[in-house]
Design an enzyme around this catalytic site. Structure first.
Site, PDB file in Angstrom:
ATOM      1  CG  ASN A 195      -2.025  -1.224   1.083  1.00 55.45           C
ATOM      2  OD1 ASN A 195      -3.062  -1.067   0.420  1.00 55.45           O
ATOM      3  ND2 ASN A 195      -1.897  -2.248   1.834  1.00 55.45           N
ATOM      4  CD  GLU A 196       4.575   1.335  -2.856  1.00 51.80           C
ATOM      5  OE1 GLU A 196       5.161   2.087  -1.711  1.00 51.80           O
ATOM      6  OE2 GLU A 196       5.519   0.656  -3.142  1.00 51.80           O
TER       7      GLU A 196
END
Length: 638
Positions: free
Chosen positions: A168-169
């Site tokens: 989850n950037e």
């Protein structure tokens, strides 16, 4: 039952205005990982006793490896079964086939699943091989399967330098579920060494979402090493923001962050504890606080005032020391005494306030270099100075460094050697050429190719040491076995590695040992090389010569000692900086195409120059002498 594990804890979480997530700081990642593994094992056993399945969310990467090793050990000792365990992995690169060595499928089986009695049908890892048109439904099904098992009981996480959890950037939404995502450039750059270059790192991944993770009943996030320090500080002390997705964990009611001392180094209670609470003012903490204050208010040490101390949470220190004037002089003198132009000790001089002993006048010096260039990159000026001042200097290259030579460089030398070889010797060069020309990305080099790559680095090392005036007989190529895997992943340090170190120290019987204390290299070789030395030293302690042996740690091209940690500062003149640079440039295979340079795009000679000049500039800003450059060392007491 699982036996209680004794461990040393550096810092315990306290509810302060700074920290918003429960966290525990440990001296090292090994002991911390055992604690985490024990919690997982206890949960599995509890669920077994209740006749329930235990649903684990698992992570990949370097952070959880020691946890998995301990779980495997518990299983093999008969203390733990995985027959009731169901696992869901966080993520997988996309596209990625399961047989690829970089796949997380391969990682999980290598480190855990192949060694325990988990039922294969209970293993769930996102697929990187699903057709694009089927991905959306696949991700929905992955979410639904987690819910069918009643959710995740325990979620293990790492954290990326971008602040990602799972993949989850930055920009990921709090309510996000399992999906495909584009990887941040920082994430891909950090993975580059695993893929032999950033150009080979996939640009996308399938990942559990933030919401999926937040629904877990228990979360532990692991963080090791100084490279995680900045993002960890933002995660624990910063505001909740999608820019740092890990900050969403502040809203989870049962999350603990487990970190080592280096990863915790930027936390306020560690970096500037006087801003948090009353301190026990040790001499080391006084030095750290006053040098920090000088940099914070941008004043030389001797110009700090009572007002500066009082306004920055140090009134207690001032009361203890009497006045800013007295304290400033004390700290100034401490730093002044770290500076020496005689790293081997100044002959026939009062050494009371010098970092090294005057006697013996001529010392035997042993410089350990993890790769065949760290010696000149990290301490080339001091290396040269020790030779010029008449000490018996030895240098030991702990690994061959062959993996850092690119194929084109090796091919060039193979072709040159082939032209010079006799007809009877040509076959080996044909073998090397054929292998390199037909090699696919990620393939392991054949032994002959690794040999020529190692020889390239050896000859470059001889060029550099001869340039500095060192006799070839004092150059030692140890080729430690742990390194010779042909892969980026190395073997653990073994008895043979340690014995090679012991034998050389016994042979040289040094008065000084220099070793690389920089643990930030992208592929971990520095740490393993330092571990081998640290394992060897206690075994040598009873040798009479070891009573007179001091160990100095240098840092490499990635990281420098904090000013408060430096115990010996060796100033370099402009000519000495140029001489050091020339020595580095003998390592031509590492000059234009650095294979494992980490996030720093500069060439090593540029990094070394700028690092040494920055250290000198810092001494100057603190009000000490203005030098061209300084190499810094910290003493290790064993």
């Amino acid at each position: 039952m699982i036996k209680e594990i004794k461990y040393k804890q550096v810092g315990k979480f306290e509810d302060t205005k700074f920290e918003k997530i429960h966290n525990e700081i440990f001296e090292n990642s090994v002991n911390a990982s055992k604690i985490v593994a024990q919690e997982i094992a206890d949960l599995i056993i509890q669920k077994q006793e209740n006749g329930e399945q235990c649903v684990l969310g698992l992570a990949t990467g370097s952070s959880p490896i020691k946890v998995y090793e301990e779980l495997v050990r518990l299983h093999k000792s008969g203390e733990l079964s995985f027959r009731n365990v169901v696992t869901f992995n966080l993520d997988e690169y996309y596209p990625m086939k399961i047989e690829n060595q970089q796949s997380y499928y391969h990682f999980m089986h290598q480190h855990l699943f192949d060694h325990v009695d988990i039922h294969p049908e209970n293993i769930n890892i996102p697929s990187g091989d699903i057709p694009v048109e089927e991905l959306d439904q696949y991700c929905i099904d992955y979410e639904m399967k987690i819910k069918q098992y009643g959710g995740i009981d325990f979620q293990l996480l790492g954290i990326g330098r971008s602040g990602h959890i799972g993949f989850n950037e930055p920009g990921s939404h709090r309510n996000s579920g399992t999906r495909i995502i584009t990887l941040d450039h920082i994430t891909r750059r950090d993975a580059a060494s695993d893929f032999n270059g950033i150009e080979n790192v996939p640009k996308k991944a399938v990942t559990m979402g933030i919401n999926t993770i937040m629904n877990a009943k228990r979360i532990i996030l692991l963080a090791w090493g100084h490279k995680k320090a900045s993002v960890l500080q933002e995660t624990i002390e910063g505001d909740i923001t999608s820019t740092i997705p890990a900050t969403f964990l502040q809203d989870h009611k049962n999350t603990t962050i487990i970190c080592d001392a280096e990863a915790a180094s930027e936390l306020t209670r560690i970096k500037t504890p006087w801003l948090v609470d009353q301190c026990i003012w040790t001499e080391d903490l006084k030095l750290k606080a006053v040098t920090w204050l000088s940099q914070e208010v941008k004043k030389p040490l001797l110009k700090l005032t009572d007002k500066d101390y009082n306004e920055h949470g140090m009134s207690g220190l001032l009361a203890l020391e009497g006045s800013a004037y007295d304290l400033n002089i004390k700290i100034f003198n401490t730093l002044q005494h770290t500076i020496t132009g005689w790293p081997g000790g100044k002959p026939n001089a009062d050494d009371t306030n010098r970092p090294e002993r005057a006697f013996p006048t001529k010392k035997r010096v042993l410089i350990f270099s993890p790769h065949p260039d760290d010696d000149v990159i990290s301490m080339g000026g001091t290396f040269s100075r020790l030779i010029d001042q008449g000490h018996e200097v030895h240098v030991a290259y702990q690994t061959s460094g062959n993996i850092a030579v690119n194929d084109e460089e090796a091919l060039k030398f193979a072709e040159v050697a082939q032209k010079l070889a006799n007809d009877s010797d040509i076959s080996i060069f044909n073998t090397i050429k054929d292998s390199l020309n037909s090699k696919n990305k990620g393939d392991i080099d054949i032994p002959e190719a690794r040999l020529i790559k190692g020889l390239i680095r050896q000859m470059e090392s001889y060029g550099a040491t001869r340039y500095l005036g060192l006799d070839d007989s004092n150059v030692h190529f140890l080729n430690l076995p742990f390194y010779e895997t042909g892969k980026i992943k190395k073997n653990p340090i073994g008895k043979n590695d340690i014995q090679i170190i012991i034998d050389l120290i016994n042979e040289v019987q040094p008065h000084q040992i220099y070793a690389a204390g920089d643990l930030a290299d992208p592929h971990g070789t520095h740490k393993l090389c330092l571990d081998a030395i640290f394992e060897a030293l206690p075994l040598l302690k009873k040798q009479p010569f070891m009573k007179d042996c001091w160990v100095w740690l240098y840092r490499g091209a990635w990281h420098e000692w904090d000013i408060s940690e430096i115990e010996m500062a060796v100033p370099l003149s402009p000519d000495e900086v140029n001489r050091k640079t020339n020595a580095i440039l003998f390592h031509q295979s590492q000059k234009d195409r650095v294979m494992f340079q980490g996030e720093d795009a500069r060439e090593f000679w540029v990094r070394a120059q700028e690092r040494n000049r920055n250290t000198a500039e810092l001494y100057d800003q603190l009000g000490l002498a203005d030098y061209e450059a300084i190499e810094a060392f910290k003493r290790y007491h064993f």
